[in-house]
Design a protein around this motif. Structure first.
Motif, PDB file in Angstrom:
ATOM      1  N   ARG A 153       0.830  -1.196   0.000  1.00 30.04           N
ATOM      2  CA  ARG A 153       0.000   0.000   0.000  1.00 30.04           C
ATOM      3  C   ARG A 153       0.873   1.258   0.000  1.00 30.04           C
ATOM      4  NH1 ARG A 153      -4.189  -0.212   4.581  1.00 30.04           N
ATOM      5  NH2 ARG A 153      -4.814  -2.009   3.373  1.00 30.04           N
ATOM      6  N   ASP A 154       1.952   1.232   0.786  1.00 27.83           N
ATOM      7  CA  ASP A 154       2.873   2.375   0.823  1.00 27.83           C
ATOM      8  C   ASP A 154       3.545   2.577  -0.533  1.00 27.83           C
ATOM      9  OD1 ASP A 154       2.221   2.842   3.442  1.00 27.83           O
ATOM     10  OD2 ASP A 154       4.051   1.917   4.275  1.00 27.83           O
ATOM     11  N   LYS A 155       3.952   1.443  -1.178  1.00 27.33           N
ATOM     12  CA  LYS A 155       4.549   1.548  -2.511  1.00 27.33           C
ATOM     13  C   LYS A 155       3.552   2.156  -3.505  1.00 27.33           C
ATOM     14  CE  LYS A 155       7.712  -2.359  -2.158  1.00 27.33           C
ATOM     15  NZ  LYS A 155       7.989  -3.730  -2.630  1.00 27.33           N
ATOM     16  N   THR A 156       2.319   1.666  -3.418  1.00 32.14           N
ATOM     17  CA  THR A 156       1.276   2.189  -4.300  1.00 32.14           C
ATOM     18  C   THR A 156       1.049   3.675  -4.036  1.00 32.14           C
ATOM     19  OG1 THR A 156       0.209   0.034  -4.300  1.00 32.14           O
ATOM     20  CG2 THR A 156      -1.119   1.892  -5.035  1.00 32.14           C
ATOM     21  N   GLN A 157       1.036   4.051  -2.773  1.00 31.71           N
ATOM     22  CA  GLN A 157       0.834   5.456  -2.412  1.00 31.71           C
ATOM     23  C   GLN A 157       1.985   6.320  -2.922  1.00 31.71           C
ATOM     24  OE1 GLN A 157      -1.945   6.657  -0.975  1.00 31.71           O
ATOM     25  NE2 GLN A 157      -1.155   8.711  -1.236  1.00 31.71           N
ATOM     26  N   VAL A 158       3.218   5.818  -2.790  1.00 34.94           N
ATOM     27  CA  VAL A 158       4.376   6.565  -3.283  1.00 34.94           C
ATOM     28  C   VAL A 158       4.278   6.723  -4.805  1.00 34.94           C
ATOM     29  CG1 VAL A 158       6.879   6.420  -3.625  1.00 34.94           C
ATOM     30  CG2 VAL A 158       5.909   6.002  -1.372  1.00 34.94           C
ATOM     31  N   GLU A 159       3.889   5.647  -5.489  1.00 33.19           N
ATOM     32  CA  GLU A 159       3.733   5.713  -6.958  1.00 33.19           C
ATOM     33  C   GLU A 159       2.627   6.704  -7.335  1.00 33.19           C
ATOM     34  OE1 GLU A 159       4.360   5.041 -10.909  1.00 33.19           O
ATOM     35  OE2 GLU A 159       5.599   4.366  -9.242  1.00 33.19           O
ATOM     36  N   ARG A 160       1.517   6.666  -6.605  1.00 35.75           N
ATOM     37  CA  ARG A 160       0.412   7.585  -6.866  1.00 35.75           C
ATOM     38  C   ARG A 160       0.851   9.030  -6.631  1.00 35.75           C
ATOM     39  NH1 ARG A 160      -3.817   5.990  -3.221  1.00 35.75           N
ATOM     40  NH2 ARG A 160      -4.043   4.206  -4.595  1.00 35.75           N
ATOM     41  N   ASP A 161       1.590   9.245  -5.527  1.00 34.80           N
ATOM     42  CA  ASP A 161       2.084  10.594  -5.247  1.00 34.80           C
ATOM     43  C   ASP A 161       3.026  11.071  -6.354  1.00 34.80           C
ATOM     44  OD1 ASP A 161       0.621  10.647  -2.929  1.00 34.80           O
ATOM     45  OD2 ASP A 161       2.334  10.238  -1.602  1.00 34.80           O
ATOM     46  N   ARG A 162       3.869  10.168  -6.861  1.00 31.32           N
ATOM     47  CA  ARG A 162       4.784  10.526  -7.949  1.00 31.32           C
ATOM     48  C   ARG A 162       4.002  10.898  -9.207  1.00 31.32           C
ATOM     49  NH1 ARG A 162       7.413   8.218 -12.074  1.00 31.32           N
ATOM     50  NH2 ARG A 162       6.592   6.137 -11.700  1.00 31.32           N
ATOM     51  N   ARG A 163       2.955  10.123  -9.511  1.00 34.78           N
ATOM     52  CA  ARG A 163       2.116  10.449 -10.672  1.00 34.78           C
ATOM     53  C   ARG A 163       1.413  11.782 -10.488  1.00 34.78           C
ATOM     54  NH1 ARG A 163      -1.707   5.770 -11.366  1.00 34.78           N
ATOM     55  NH2 ARG A 163      -0.908   5.137  -9.356  1.00 34.78           N
ATOM     56  N   TYR A 164       0.921  12.042  -9.268  1.00 41.56           N
ATOM     57  CA  TYR A 164       0.277  13.327  -9.002  1.00 41.56           C
ATOM     58  C   TYR A 164       1.263  14.478  -9.167  1.00 41.56           C
ATOM     59  CZ  TYR A 164      -3.989  11.145  -7.193  1.00 41.56           C
ATOM     60  OH  TYR A 164      -5.140  10.445  -7.063  1.00 41.56           O
ATOM     61  N   ILE A 197       1.642  15.006 -12.835  1.00 46.92           N
ATOM     62  CA  ILE A 197       0.450  15.688 -13.359  1.00 46.92           C
ATOM     63  C   ILE A 197       0.474  17.160 -12.977  1.00 46.92           C
ATOM     64  CG2 ILE A 197      -2.063  15.852 -13.113  1.00 46.92           C
ATOM     65  CD1 ILE A 197      -2.082  12.766 -12.886  1.00 46.92           C
ATOM     66  N   THR A 198       0.867  17.449 -11.751  1.00 42.72           N
ATOM     67  CA  THR A 198       0.949  18.840 -11.292  1.00 42.72           C
ATOM     68  C   THR A 198       1.970  19.619 -12.111  1.00 42.72           C
ATOM     69  OG1 THR A 198       0.346  18.160  -9.060  1.00 42.72           O
ATOM     70  CG2 THR A 198       1.372  20.310  -9.286  1.00 42.72           C
ATOM     71  N   GLN A 199       3.126  19.003 -12.347  1.00 41.33           N
ATOM     72  CA  GLN A 199       4.147  19.670 -13.149  1.00 41.33           C
ATOM     73  C   GLN A 199       3.649  19.920 -14.573  1.00 41.33           C
ATOM     74  OE1 GLN A 199       7.581  17.155 -12.905  1.00 41.33           O
ATOM     75  NE2 GLN A 199       8.064  17.752 -10.796  1.00 41.33           N
ATOM     76  N   GLU A 200       2.958  18.937 -15.143  1.00 38.81           N
ATOM     77  CA  GLU A 200       2.423  19.098 -16.500  1.00 38.81           C
ATOM     78  C   GLU A 200       1.375  20.211 -16.531  1.00 38.81           C
ATOM     79  OE1 GLU A 200       2.175  18.541 -20.489  1.00 38.81           O
ATOM     80  OE2 GLU A 200       3.608  17.660 -19.107  1.00 38.81           O
ATOM     81  N   MET A 201       0.536  20.272 -15.508  1.00 35.05           N
ATOM     82  CA  MET A 201      -0.476  21.332 -15.449  1.00 35.05           C
ATOM     83  C   MET A 201       0.184  22.695 -15.332  1.00 35.05           C
ATOM     84  SD  MET A 201      -3.398  19.532 -13.091  1.00 35.05           S
ATOM     85  CE  MET A 201      -4.418  20.965 -13.015  1.00 35.05           C
ATOM     86  N   ARG A 202       1.278  22.772 -14.564  1.00 29.67           N
ATOM     87  CA  ARG A 202       2.003  24.045 -14.466  1.00 29.67           C
ATOM     88  C   ARG A 202       2.577  24.441 -15.817  1.00 29.67           C
ATOM     89  NH1 ARG A 202       4.730  22.726  -8.767  1.00 29.67           N
ATOM     90  NH2 ARG A 202       3.021  23.451  -7.461  1.00 29.67           N
ATOM     91  N   ARG A 203       3.142  23.448 -16.541  1.00 29.06           N
ATOM     92  CA  ARG A 203       3.679  23.745 -17.876  1.00 29.06           C
ATOM     93  C   ARG A 203       2.572  24.218 -18.814  1.00 29.06           C
ATOM     94  NH1 ARG A 203       6.752  18.485 -19.063  1.00 29.06           N
ATOM     95  NH2 ARG A 203       6.686  18.140 -16.857  1.00 29.06           N
ATOM     96  N   ILE A 204       1.421  23.569 -18.730  1.00 24.64           N
ATOM     97  CA  ILE A 204       0.293  23.966 -19.577  1.00 24.64           C
ATOM     98  C   ILE A 204      -0.163  25.376 -19.212  1.00 24.64           C
ATOM     99  CG2 ILE A 204      -2.151  23.495 -20.044  1.00 24.64           C
ATOM    100  CD1 ILE A 204      -1.437  20.494 -19.830  1.00 24.64           C
TER     101      ILE A 204
END
Length: 138
Positions: A41-52, A55-62
């Motif tokens: 669950r922690d690994k999944t959460q870390v992966e999800r946080d990395r994806r978020y 996504i946040t960085q991409e939204m900032r670029r956009i």
């Protein structure tokens, strides 16, 4: 109740110990399973946080791209208004130039018309010429 012999007592204690060991092993396995699930669950959460974060960085670029596009749009809008103003000034210059050029031509046309009228007033209608009468023969 009768007296319990040492062997019976030891056998009971061994049985109790075996049951307790089995219970401890079961609890230990459950804890290990829980910790394993928590680790996943922690690994999944870390992966999800990395994806978020991605996504946040991409939204900032956009958003930055949208701001740049808005600035360019404002520049294009200013350029369009400047071009429109130049065209309007050009039209005004043509109209004013045509007016003054036409005004000079109008003055010449009026002056020519007045000259023609004046010439017409000065010119008299020709009188019919009288034919000289022939002299009588002598």
């Amino acid at each position: 109740m009768g007296a319990i012999s040492r062997e019976e007592f030891n056998a009971r204690i061994e049985t109790i110990e075996t049951r307790m060991d089995a219970r401890l092993d079961a609890v230990s396995m459950k804890i290990d399973g829980f910790l394993s699930v928590q680790g996943e669950r922690d690994k999944t959460q870390v992966e999800r946080d990395r994806r978020y974060d991605l996504i946040t960085q991409e939204m900032r670029r956009i958003a930055d791209g949208a701001q740049d596009a808005a600035r360019q749009g404002a520049t294009v809008k200013a350029n369009v208004w400047a071009a429109t103003a130049v065209q309007l000034l050009g039209i005004v210059a043509i109209v004013v130039g045509a007016y003054y050029a036409n005004q000079a031509n109008m003055y010449v046309a009026i002056q020519t018309t007045f000259a023609a009228v004046q010439a017409g007033k000065d010119a008299h209608t020709p009188k019919p010429s009288v034919l000289p009468t022939p002299l009588p023969p002598q």
